[in-house]
Design an enzyme around this catalytic site. Sequence first.
Site, PDB file in Angstrom:
ATOM      1  N   GLU A  55      10.634   0.827   9.869  1.00  0.00           N
ATOM      2  CA  GLU A  55      11.602   1.900   9.664  1.00  0.00           C
ATOM      3  C   GLU A  55      10.863   3.197   9.958  1.00  0.00           C
ATOM      4  O   GLU A  55       9.962   3.575   9.214  1.00  0.00           O
ATOM      5  CB  GLU A  55      12.139   1.834   8.224  1.00  0.00           C
ATOM      6  CG  GLU A  55      13.485   2.502   8.096  1.00  0.00           C
ATOM      7  CD  GLU A  55      13.348   3.922   7.597  1.00  0.00           C
ATOM      8  OE1 GLU A  55      13.337   4.830   8.468  1.00  0.00           O
ATOM      9  OE2 GLU A  55      13.250   4.115   6.387  1.00  0.00           O
ATOM     10  N   CYS A  71      13.649  10.558   6.447  1.00  0.00           N
ATOM     11  CA  CYS A  71      13.651  10.037   7.815  1.00  0.00           C
ATOM     12  C   CYS A  71      15.028  10.195   8.448  1.00  0.00           C
ATOM     13  O   CYS A  71      15.138  10.379   9.648  1.00  0.00           O
ATOM     14  CB  CYS A  71      13.193   8.594   7.828  1.00  0.00           C
ATOM     15  SG  CYS A  71      13.980   7.601   6.563  1.00  0.00           S
ATOM     16  N   LYS A 105       0.834  -1.210   0.000  1.00  0.00           N
ATOM     17  CA  LYS A 105       0.000   0.000   0.000  1.00  0.00           C
ATOM     18  C   LYS A 105       0.863   1.254   0.000  1.00  0.00           C
ATOM     19  O   LYS A 105       1.619   1.505   0.933  1.00  0.00           O
ATOM     20  CB  LYS A 105      -0.902   0.049   1.237  1.00  0.00           C
ATOM     21  CG  LYS A 105      -1.937   1.178   1.104  1.00  0.00           C
ATOM     22  CD  LYS A 105      -2.612   1.549   2.401  1.00  0.00           C
ATOM     23  CE  LYS A 105      -1.910   2.632   3.162  1.00  0.00           C
ATOM     24  NZ  LYS A 105      -1.857   3.947   2.495  1.00  0.00           N
ATOM     25  N   GLU A 151      10.746  15.023  15.753  1.00  0.00           N
ATOM     26  CA  GLU A 151      10.916  15.014  14.300  1.00  0.00           C
ATOM     27  C   GLU A 151      10.003  16.065  13.656  1.00  0.00           C
ATOM     28  O   GLU A 151       8.813  16.114  13.937  1.00  0.00           O
ATOM     29  CB  GLU A 151      10.549  13.624  13.758  1.00  0.00           C
ATOM     30  CG  GLU A 151      10.771  13.502  12.270  1.00  0.00           C
ATOM     31  CD  GLU A 151      10.534  12.090  11.741  1.00  0.00           C
ATOM     32  OE1 GLU A 151       9.476  11.513  12.047  1.00  0.00           O
ATOM     33  OE2 GLU A 151      11.415  11.571  11.044  1.00  0.00           O
TER      34      GLU A 151
HETATM   35  P1  NAI Z   1       2.031   7.811   8.597  1.00  0.00           P
HETATM   36  O1  NAI Z   1       2.923   6.975   9.435  1.00  0.00           O
HETATM   37  O2  NAI Z   1       0.628   8.057   9.053  1.00  0.00           O
HETATM   38  O3  NAI Z   1       1.932   7.183   7.119  1.00  0.00           O
HETATM   39  C1  NAI Z   1       2.794   6.227   6.566  1.00  0.00           C
HETATM   40  C2  NAI Z   1       2.000   5.116   5.895  1.00  0.00           C
HETATM   41  O4  NAI Z   1       1.276   4.372   6.880  1.00  0.00           O
HETATM   42  C3  NAI Z   1       0.942   5.588   4.910  1.00  0.00           C
HETATM   43  O5  NAI Z   1       0.885   4.700   3.820  1.00  0.00           O
HETATM   44  C4  NAI Z   1      -0.337   5.523   5.725  1.00  0.00           C
HETATM   45  O6  NAI Z   1      -1.507   5.398   4.952  1.00  0.00           O
HETATM   46  C5  NAI Z   1      -0.099   4.287   6.550  1.00  0.00           C
HETATM   47  N1  NAI Z   1      -0.862   4.189   7.799  1.00  0.00           N
HETATM   48  C6  NAI Z   1      -1.376   5.191   8.556  1.00  0.00           C
HETATM   49  N2  NAI Z   1      -1.982   4.698   9.647  1.00  0.00           N
HETATM   50  C7  NAI Z   1      -1.857   3.343   9.585  1.00  0.00           C
HETATM   51  C8  NAI Z   1      -2.258   2.275  10.440  1.00  0.00           C
HETATM   52  N3  NAI Z   1      -2.905   2.485  11.586  1.00  0.00           N
HETATM   53  N4  NAI Z   1      -1.934   1.014  10.075  1.00  0.00           N
HETATM   54  C9  NAI Z   1      -1.251   0.770   8.947  1.00  0.00           C
HETATM   55  N5  NAI Z   1      -0.862   1.743   8.097  1.00  0.00           N
HETATM   56  C10 NAI Z   1      -1.143   3.022   8.415  1.00  0.00           C
HETATM   57  O7  NAI Z   1       2.757   9.191   8.359  1.00  0.00           O
HETATM   58  P2  NAI Z   1       2.088  10.621   8.010  1.00  0.00           P
HETATM   59  O8  NAI Z   1       0.854  10.841   8.858  1.00  0.00           O
HETATM   60  O9  NAI Z   1       1.891  10.682   6.565  1.00  0.00           O
HETATM   61  O10 NAI Z   1       3.221  11.630   8.490  1.00  0.00           O
HETATM   62  C11 NAI Z   1       3.283  12.039   9.852  1.00  0.00           C
HETATM   63  C12 NAI Z   1       4.700  12.146  10.344  1.00  0.00           C
HETATM   64  O11 NAI Z   1       5.326  10.877  10.251  1.00  0.00           O
HETATM   65  C13 NAI Z   1       5.594  13.075   9.538  1.00  0.00           C
HETATM   66  O12 NAI Z   1       5.471  14.386   9.976  1.00  0.00           O
HETATM   67  C14 NAI Z   1       6.955  12.500   9.813  1.00  0.00           C
HETATM   68  O13 NAI Z   1       7.454  13.028  11.020  1.00  0.00           O
HETATM   69  C15 NAI Z   1       6.716  11.020   9.976  1.00  0.00           C
HETATM   70  N6  NAI Z   1       7.045  10.253   8.754  1.00  0.00           N
HETATM   71  C16 NAI Z   1       8.183   9.509   8.728  1.00  0.00           C
HETATM   72  C17 NAI Z   1       8.543   8.833   7.591  1.00  0.00           C
HETATM   73  C18 NAI Z   1       9.797   8.034   7.495  1.00  0.00           C
HETATM   74  O14 NAI Z   1      10.292   7.818   6.400  1.00  0.00           O
HETATM   75  N7  NAI Z   1      10.310   7.523   8.587  1.00  0.00           N
HETATM   76  C19 NAI Z   1       7.751   8.921   6.363  1.00  0.00           C
HETATM   77  C20 NAI Z   1       6.524   9.671   6.502  1.00  0.00           C
HETATM   78  C21 NAI Z   1       6.221  10.323   7.653  1.00  0.00           C
END
Ligand code: NAI
Length: 488
Positions: A267, A301, A193, A398
């Site tokens: 990650e 990240c 996804k 972050e």
């Molecule tokens: P997120 O962690 O909500 O989204 C990442 C992925 O997880 C997306 O595909 C989302 O649809 C999915 N997701 C969301 N809730 C889920 C759940 N309960 N179970 C399974 N999958 C789920 O990140 P978001 O809200 O887009 O960004 C928020 C913060 O997260 C950012 O400000 C940043 O600090 C951090 N982040 C870190 C990343 C990294 O590469 N380590 C990448 C993106 C965001």
Amino acid sequence: MAKKRDLKQKISWELAPAPESTGHINLKDRYDLFINGKWVAPKKKKYFSTINPSNEKKIAEIAYADKSDVDLAVDAARKAYDGVWSKITPSERAKYIYRIARIMQERSRELAVIESLDGGKPIREARDIDIPLASNHFFYNAGWADKLEYAFPAKTAMPLGVAGQIIPWNFPLLMAAWKIAPALAAGNTVVLKPAETTSLTALKLAEIIQEAGLPPGVVNIVTGFGDTGAAIVNHPDINKVAFTGSTGVGKIIQNAISGTAKKATLELGGKSANIIFADAPIDQAIEGIVNGIFFNQGHVCCAGSRLFVQESVSDLVIKKLKERIDTLIVGDPLDKNTDIGAINSKEQLEIIKKYIKIGKEEGAEMYQTSCKIPNKGYFCAPTIFTDVAQSSRIVQEEIFGPVLTIQTFRTIDEVIQKANNTPYGLAAGVWTDKGSRIFNLTTKLRAGVVWANTYNKFDPSSPFGGYKESGFGREGGLHGLSAYVKLV
Ligand code: NAI
Ligand code: MG
């Protein structure tokens, strides 16, 4: 001051707009789910829009998968695993994976433009980093597919089964490649996804997978929001969960799979330290700082979001850094001159703005460049904070945007202590002329990757991953491959 203005004027005189054309890209108005080798409409017929964050215009409609669609995808992946993918010879598997890599290369220009349109990153980055690295991950893992006995000597590497993979929006196609390529090489099948704001390149990858003739069901791509991701994680027939994203969601996933036989790699976030010693090559280090935090709008990240400068050179480094960031061009992601593109979403821009406000309220000194910013779209000027406390929120949390905090230090012990003092441990950078100091620090910094006299360098053969709340497990290299096998 006069010098700074001159530099800006020179830049704006020299660089006429150089937009990459979009005439060659092929996008549909609406995308369905890619299940069992076919495009399938979501059962509830729900769709959402994906927009271009640099002008807020809608690009396409994307299917919103619910639990019943995820059931269909997992079922297809299971049948493909049992019926084909775990049965065919490893060299057959390798052929398909090579084919995907080569078609990605052939279509790299189109993929780069779509990545930039859908996610807001500068075309230069999508073209030079995301897309070549993504196809290289397929090449690299294709190479292992028929050599698993050499990858894991004296053991038999067995696939795990069906892998559920959930990826973020900062490197959409690259994250898909990091996850799909090793899974396939090791003989697993996949339900992936993409993130809701950046689904398009994963859907283009589905087209490539079709073109490569991969047996139906080996890779399934379901689009949607967090609940779609949760349906994958909680599906009883998933054997392995691979997630990249926020630490908050990582914790939810870890709780959800505890007590099950599902394997996981997570990650998560970071707050990485970039450390400049007095003997460092300062001009190179300035480029490394810029690359570390302003690259991809700080949506990285492992971004070098905390800068530590040895006190004796701190005035010089801060002065040079301000001069350098004054020249950065913020704007149209499709312009080849652009250094900093659009923030990926309105929500993310709000998060960044919130932290900039917190920084000011905490009493830190802010410097923001006065570059031109487009009226429409989500943009943020490069921002640095000095006079920050180790305990301040902008140092500890972050931000995921082009915001850098700067602290000074005197001794090695002091900087190690400060650098390690966050809940995260993803990456670090060390800039010094002295090799022994680099090795000293690499053993003491609690970070998955430590770059020496460089920053943000990636290669499919090197593992990447974190300590502490940055997650566990590694992606890339043999370590990344080993996360998709059980050794017997
Ligand atoms: P997120 O962690 O909500 O989204 C990442 C992925 O997880 C997306 O595909 C989302 O649809 C999915 N997701 C969301 N809730 C889920 C759940 N309960 N179970 C399974 N999958 C789920 O990140 P978001 O809200 O887009 O960004 C928020 C913060 O997260 C950012 O400000 C940043 O600090 C951090 N982040 C870190 C990343 C990294 O590469 N380590 C990448 C993106 C965001
Ligand atoms: Mg979210």
